[in-house]
Design a protein around this motif. Structure first.
Motif, PDB file in Angstrom:
ATOM      1  N   GLN A 133       0.826  -1.210   0.000  1.00 37.99           N
ATOM      2  CA  GLN A 133       0.000   0.000   0.000  1.00 37.99           C
ATOM      3  C   GLN A 133       0.859   1.257   0.000  1.00 37.99           C
ATOM      4  O   GLN A 133       0.556   2.216  -0.702  1.00 37.99           O
ATOM      5  N   ALA A 134       1.927   1.264   0.779  1.00 41.08           N
ATOM      6  CA  ALA A 134       2.820   2.420   0.811  1.00 41.08           C
ATOM      7  C   ALA A 134       3.472   2.629  -0.548  1.00 41.08           C
ATOM      8  O   ALA A 134       3.586   3.766  -1.030  1.00 41.08           O
ATOM      9  N   PHE A 135       3.879   1.538  -1.181  1.00 37.98           N
ATOM     10  CA  PHE A 135       4.498   1.622  -2.505  1.00 37.98           C
ATOM     11  C   PHE A 135       3.497   2.145  -3.535  1.00 37.98           C
ATOM     12  O   PHE A 135       3.792   3.063  -4.298  1.00 37.98           O
ATOM     13  N   VAL A 136       2.305   1.564  -3.552  1.00 35.62           N
ATOM     14  CA  VAL A 136       1.268   1.975  -4.508  1.00 35.62           C
ATOM     15  C   VAL A 136       0.928   3.443  -4.328  1.00 35.62           C
ATOM     16  O   VAL A 136       0.813   4.196  -5.306  1.00 35.62           O
ATOM     17  N   GLN A 137       0.779   3.893  -3.106  1.00 37.70           N
ATOM     18  CA  GLN A 137       0.468   5.298  -2.836  1.00 37.70           C
ATOM     19  C   GLN A 137       1.576   6.215  -3.355  1.00 37.70           C
ATOM     20  O   GLN A 137       1.310   7.223  -4.007  1.00 37.70           O
ATOM     21  N   ALA A 138       2.827   5.855  -3.082  1.00 40.29           N
ATOM     22  CA  ALA A 138       3.956   6.694  -3.498  1.00 40.29           C
ATOM     23  C   ALA A 138       4.067   6.769  -5.023  1.00 40.29           C
ATOM     24  O   ALA A 138       4.278   7.857  -5.582  1.00 40.29           O
ATOM     25  N   VAL A 139       3.900   5.650  -5.705  1.00 39.22           N
ATOM     26  CA  VAL A 139       3.976   5.654  -7.172  1.00 39.22           C
ATOM     27  C   VAL A 139       2.823   6.465  -7.753  1.00 39.22           C
ATOM     28  O   VAL A 139       3.006   7.240  -8.698  1.00 39.22           O
ATOM     29  N   SER A 140       1.645   6.320  -7.190  1.00 42.38           N
ATOM     30  CA  SER A 140       0.459   7.022  -7.690  1.00 42.38           C
ATOM     31  C   SER A 140       0.599   8.541  -7.598  1.00 42.38           C
ATOM     32  O   SER A 140      -0.081   9.271  -8.318  1.00 42.38           O
ATOM     33  N   GLU A 141       1.460   9.012  -6.732  1.00 43.20           N
ATOM     34  CA  GLU A 141       1.653  10.458  -6.567  1.00 43.20           C
ATOM     35  C   GLU A 141       2.681  11.061  -7.521  1.00 43.20           C
ATOM     36  O   GLU A 141       2.875  12.268  -7.531  1.00 43.20           O
ATOM     37  N   ILE A 142       3.331  10.245  -8.338  1.00 41.36           N
ATOM     38  CA  ILE A 142       4.315  10.754  -9.301  1.00 41.36           C
ATOM     39  C   ILE A 142       3.576  11.157 -10.575  1.00 41.36           C
ATOM     40  O   ILE A 142       3.008  10.307 -11.266  1.00 41.36           O
ATOM     41  N   PHE A 171       0.280   2.008 -14.390  1.00 39.91           N
ATOM     42  CA  PHE A 171       0.824   1.374 -13.194  1.00 39.91           C
ATOM     43  C   PHE A 171       0.082   0.061 -12.976  1.00 39.91           C
ATOM     44  O   PHE A 171      -1.131   0.062 -12.808  1.00 39.91           O
ATOM     45  N   HIS A 172       0.826  -1.050 -13.015  1.00 40.11           N
ATOM     46  CA  HIS A 172       0.222  -2.374 -12.906  1.00 40.11           C
ATOM     47  C   HIS A 172       1.003  -3.256 -11.941  1.00 40.11           C
ATOM     48  O   HIS A 172       2.234  -3.232 -11.931  1.00 40.11           O
ATOM     49  N   ALA A 173       0.289  -4.055 -11.163  1.00 39.97           N
ATOM     50  CA  ALA A 173       0.904  -5.174 -10.441  1.00 39.97           C
ATOM     51  C   ALA A 173       0.970  -6.297 -11.466  1.00 39.97           C
ATOM     52  O   ALA A 173       0.007  -6.529 -12.208  1.00 39.97           O
ATOM     53  N   ILE A 174       2.114  -6.984 -11.538  1.00 34.70           N
ATOM     54  CA  ILE A 174       2.297  -8.008 -12.567  1.00 34.70           C
ATOM     55  C   ILE A 174       2.825  -9.304 -11.967  1.00 34.70           C
ATOM     56  O   ILE A 174       3.291  -9.327 -10.829  1.00 34.70           O
ATOM     57  N   SER A 175       2.759 -10.358 -12.755  1.00 38.03           N
ATOM     58  CA  SER A 175       3.364 -11.630 -12.360  1.00 38.03           C
ATOM     59  C   SER A 175       4.737 -11.718 -13.010  1.00 38.03           C
ATOM     60  O   SER A 175       5.045 -10.978 -13.934  1.00 38.03           O
ATOM     61  N   GLY A 176       5.560 -12.602 -12.503  1.00 38.29           N
ATOM     62  CA  GLY A 176       6.892 -12.778 -13.069  1.00 38.29           C
ATOM     63  C   GLY A 176       7.966 -12.333 -12.094  1.00 38.29           C
ATOM     64  O   GLY A 176       7.736 -12.241 -10.894  1.00 38.29           O
ATOM     65  N   GLN A 217      16.512   8.525 -10.218  1.00 39.65           N
ATOM     66  CA  GLN A 217      17.339   8.685  -9.027  1.00 39.65           C
ATOM     67  C   GLN A 217      16.600   9.323  -7.856  1.00 39.65           C
ATOM     68  O   GLN A 217      16.797   8.924  -6.709  1.00 39.65           O
ATOM     69  N   ARG A 218      15.762  10.312  -8.143  1.00 36.78           N
ATOM     70  CA  ARG A 218      15.118  11.056  -7.049  1.00 36.78           C
ATOM     71  C   ARG A 218      13.755  10.521  -6.634  1.00 36.78           C
ATOM     72  O   ARG A 218      13.279  10.841  -5.555  1.00 36.78           O
ATOM     73  N   LYS A 219      13.144   9.731  -7.512  1.00 36.27           N
ATOM     74  CA  LYS A 219      11.813   9.229  -7.163  1.00 36.27           C
ATOM     75  C   LYS A 219      11.746   7.705  -7.165  1.00 36.27           C
ATOM     76  O   LYS A 219      11.428   7.090  -6.153  1.00 36.27           O
TER      77      LYS A 219
END
Length: 158
Positions: free
Chosen positions: A84-93, A99-104, A125-127
């Motif tokens: 959830q923390a990762f998804v929230q941070a990516v969504s704010e860029i 943006f997809h969760a994937i298999s593999g 580098q910064r995000k």
């Protein structure tokens, strides 16, 4: 998910997908229906969530985004809190347009736009490298678009 009732619904969806600015009169003519039933069908498709919205497709290059990158990201832990923390941070860029969760081997696929490679390097580098739990980042750059063009996705507007 709603089942499409018939050929007319498919025709209406195809027409709207190609050109969402068609009037109900133009749609009715294409579907061989009168205007009122055509409007009702479109409204039912909207209410059912089959038609999620209408938008203008913007040209990312015309807006200064010449780089299109697909980034595979692996994170340390796949638990609810860290994800959830990762998804929230990516969504704010703002530059992230897909943006997809994937298999593999990777956990996520991020599509993003950048003005140029310097801008991409800064984003990386910064995000991206500073996102919570990032273990691995692998970048792939689009050289040419053939189908499913990024014009269908939002472009950040400063």
């Amino acid at each position: 998910m709603q089942q499409l009732s018939d050929k007319a619904d498919r025709l209406l969806l195809r027409a709207l997908q190609d050109n969402a600015r068609l009037t109900s009169g133009e749609l009715a003519q294409m579907a061989n229906l009168s205007q009122s039933p055509t409007w009702r069908r479109v409204k039912q498709l909207e209410d059912a969530g089959t038609i999620k919205g209408y938008h203008a497709a913007l040209d990312r290059r015309a807006l200064g985004y010449s780089v299109l990158a697909f980034v595979l990201i692996g994170i340390d832990h796949q638990n609810e809190t860290s994800s959830q923390a990762f998804v929230q941070a990516v969504s704010e860029i703002p530059e992230v347009v897909q943006f997809h969760a994937i298999s593999g081997q990777a956990d996520f696929l991020v599509g993003l736009v950048a003005r140029d490679l310097d801008h991409y390097s800064e984003l990386l580098q910064r995000k991206l490298h500073r996102l919570p739990g990032v273990r691995q980042v692998q970048s792939h750059f689009s050289l040419q678009e053939f189908k499913g063009q990024m014009a269908d996705l939002p472009v950040p507007l400063d």
